[in-house]
Enzyme design. Structure first.
Site, mmCIF file in Angstrom:
data_model
loop_
_atom_site.group_PDB
_atom_site.id
_atom_site.type_symbol
_atom_site.label_atom_id
_atom_site.label_comp_id
_atom_site.label_asym_id
_atom_site.label_seq_id
_atom_site.Cartn_x
_atom_site.Cartn_y
_atom_site.Cartn_z
ATOM 1 N N GLY A 102 -1.843 -4.666 -3.834
ATOM 2 C CA GLY A 102 -1.419 -5.572 -4.571
ATOM 3 C C GLY A 102 0.168 -5.433 -4.433
ATOM 4 N N HIS A 103 0.657 -4.423 -4.275
ATOM 5 C CA HIS A 103 2.393 -4.301 -4.059
ATOM 6 C C HIS A 103 2.742 -4.964 -3.078
ATOM 7 C CE1 HIS A 103 1.586 -0.490 -6.659
ATOM 8 N NE2 HIS A 103 2.558 -1.067 -7.323
ATOM 9 N N ARG A 123 -4.442 2.930 -10.884
ATOM 10 C CA ARG A 123 -5.343 3.630 -11.792
ATOM 11 C C ARG A 123 -6.829 3.848 -11.241
ATOM 12 N NH1 ARG A 123 -4.004 2.811 -18.067
ATOM 13 N NH2 ARG A 123 -1.915 3.336 -17.711
ATOM 14 N N GLU A 175 0.647 -10.760 -11.827
ATOM 15 C CA GLU A 175 0.044 -11.459 -12.948
ATOM 16 C C GLU A 175 -0.981 -10.546 -13.719
ATOM 17 O OE1 GLU A 175 -1.405 -14.955 -11.864
ATOM 18 O OE2 GLU A 175 0.521 -16.095 -11.565
ATOM 19 N N SER A 227 -5.478 -1.621 -8.567
ATOM 20 C CA SER A 227 -4.375 -0.847 -9.482
ATOM 21 C C SER A 227 -4.217 0.569 -9.152
ATOM 22 C CB SER A 227 -5.214 -0.676 -11.184
ATOM 23 O OG SER A 227 -4.795 0.227 -11.822
ATOM 24 N N MET A 248 6.753 0.601 -9.708
ATOM 25 C CA MET A 248 6.772 2.456 -9.851
ATOM 26 C C MET A 248 6.058 3.131 -8.752
ATOM 27 S SD MET A 248 6.625 2.801 -14.172
ATOM 28 C CE MET A 248 4.822 2.958 -14.182
ATOM 29 N N GLY A 249 5.978 2.556 -7.757
ATOM 30 C CA GLY A 249 5.670 3.188 -6.561
ATOM 31 C C GLY A 249 4.005 3.257 -6.388
ATOM 32 N N HIS A 261 -0.164 0.006 -3.460
ATOM 33 C CA HIS A 261 -1.555 -0.496 -2.855
ATOM 34 C C HIS A 261 -1.458 -1.969 -2.528
ATOM 35 C CE1 HIS A 261 -1.854 -2.811 -6.520
ATOM 36 N NE2 HIS A 261 -1.934 -1.434 -7.254
HETATM 37 O O1 PAF Z 1 4.773 -3.056 -13.523
HETATM 38 C C1 PAF Z 1 5.468 -1.825 -13.150
HETATM 39 O O2 PAF Z 1 5.345 -1.139 -12.188
HETATM 40 C C2 PAF Z 1 6.507 -1.467 -14.437
HETATM 41 O O3 PAF Z 1 6.290 -1.592 -15.714
HETATM 42 C C3 PAF Z 1 7.884 -2.028 -14.033
HETATM 43 C C4 PAF Z 1 8.001 -3.766 -14.159
HETATM 44 C C5 PAF Z 1 8.453 -1.597 -12.599
HETATM 45 C C6 PAF Z 1 9.084 -1.328 -15.050
HETATM 46 O O4 PAF Z 1 8.955 0.049 -14.742
#
Ligand code: PAF
Length: 283
Positions: free
Chosen positions: A36-37, A187, A148, A185, A30-31, A34
């Site tokens: 983690g992504h 958040r 995870e 996160s 969802m953009g 950070h």
């Molecule tokens: O983990 C997320 O960011 C969202 O829940 C996902 C898997 C992209 C689905 O919108």
């Protein structure tokens, strides 16, 4: 890196990759990237020959009390970061592209959606399962990578993939943490410096439970491990436990004894404002 906004275009691109015999790895997000992504993207690159990241703030996984409009967004920054990671394409559709006004289908998992975060967020996991199904159909990845940290989301997607025979391998990436243990996160950016310090009690509670379990003289019951973690968190001013539980990492069934798959999972509200989650294996 290609930036794609239209469904037809992403279908064409990934279809072409399939014809060329590429192994496609998808990272749904969802953009507001950070570290983690970015680690998910790095893992994705190592697992295939084409990496695609989806960036879509999915309206149907937000509840009426959750502020969709306030969700942090910065496409230019995210785009740069994904490009730096060597991602081949970023699929960033607008909401109207994914949901026509007549949209009325939901993918719904019964048991696995219910406990943990599902208890407080009715409809959330149906929203996740539905959007992930759409993303899988649009991009037909061979592999999809999820963090995870969202334990329930990962278990739910693994279950859905088996139940609905998606020919997609689901790979989990271990939680990425700051040096002091705080799980990364989006958040965390809502926390003040003092709240961030308080938030360390989530990972510390899991660490203490793990130390207890690993102590060879341990005879502590599951109920006592949970009670200990709740007491520890509640001793921190401004912390309100949403849930603390010990479950099987695959089925999310509550455990009565501890084994290699037992995870302590928890959600805590900091100053009634920011809800954080964390989890960790106990053995
Ligand atoms: O983990 C997320 O960011 C969202 O829940 C996902 C898997 C992209 C689905 O919108």
């Amino acid at each position: 890196m290609k930036l794609i906004e239209k469904s037809e275009e992403v279908v064409r691109l990934t279809g072409g990759w399939r014809e060329e015999g590429r192994r496609i790895v998808l990272v749904p997000t969802m953009g507001w990237f950070h570290e983690g992504h970015l680690s998910l993207m790095r893992l994705a690159r190592s697992l295939g020959t084409r990496t695609i990241v989806s960036l879509f703030v999915n309206p149907i996984q937000f509840g009426p009390r959750e502020d969709l409009a306030a969700y942090p967004r910065d496409l230019d920054r995210d785009r740069r970061l994904a490009e730096q990671e060597g991602v081949d394409a970023l699929f960033a559709p607008v909401a109207e592209e994914m949901f026509e006004p007549e949209f009325q289908t939901r993918v719904s998992l019964s048991r696995i959606s219910r406990g943990l975060c599902g208890a407080d967020r009715p409809g959330h996991f149906d929203g996740v399962a539905t959007i992930v199904t759409k993303l899988f159909h649009l991009m037909t990845p061979h592999v999809a990578v999820f963090g995870e940290k969202d334990l329930q989301q990962l278990a739910l997607i693994r279950r859905m993939v088996r139940d609905l025979n998606f020919q997609i391998e689901i790979v989990g990436h271990p939680i990425v943490r700051e040096k002091d243990g705080l799980a990364l996160s989006s958040r965390n950016s809502y926390l003040t410096a003092a709240e961030r310090q308080t938030a360390l009690c989530l990972s510390q509670a899991i660490g203490q439970a793990r130390d207890t379990v690993r102590d060879s003289s341990n005879t502590t019951s599951v109920a006592d491990l949970i009670a200990g973690a709740i007491a520890f968190i509640n001793a921190h001013e401004g912390c309100q436990v949403d849930y603390v539980t010990i479950v099987d990492r695959w089925s999310l069934a509550p455990g009565t004894t501890i084994n290699q798959d037992s995870v302590m999972a928890l959600a805590v509200k900091i100053n009634g404002r920011v809800r954080l989650i964390d989890n960790g294996l106990l053995l």
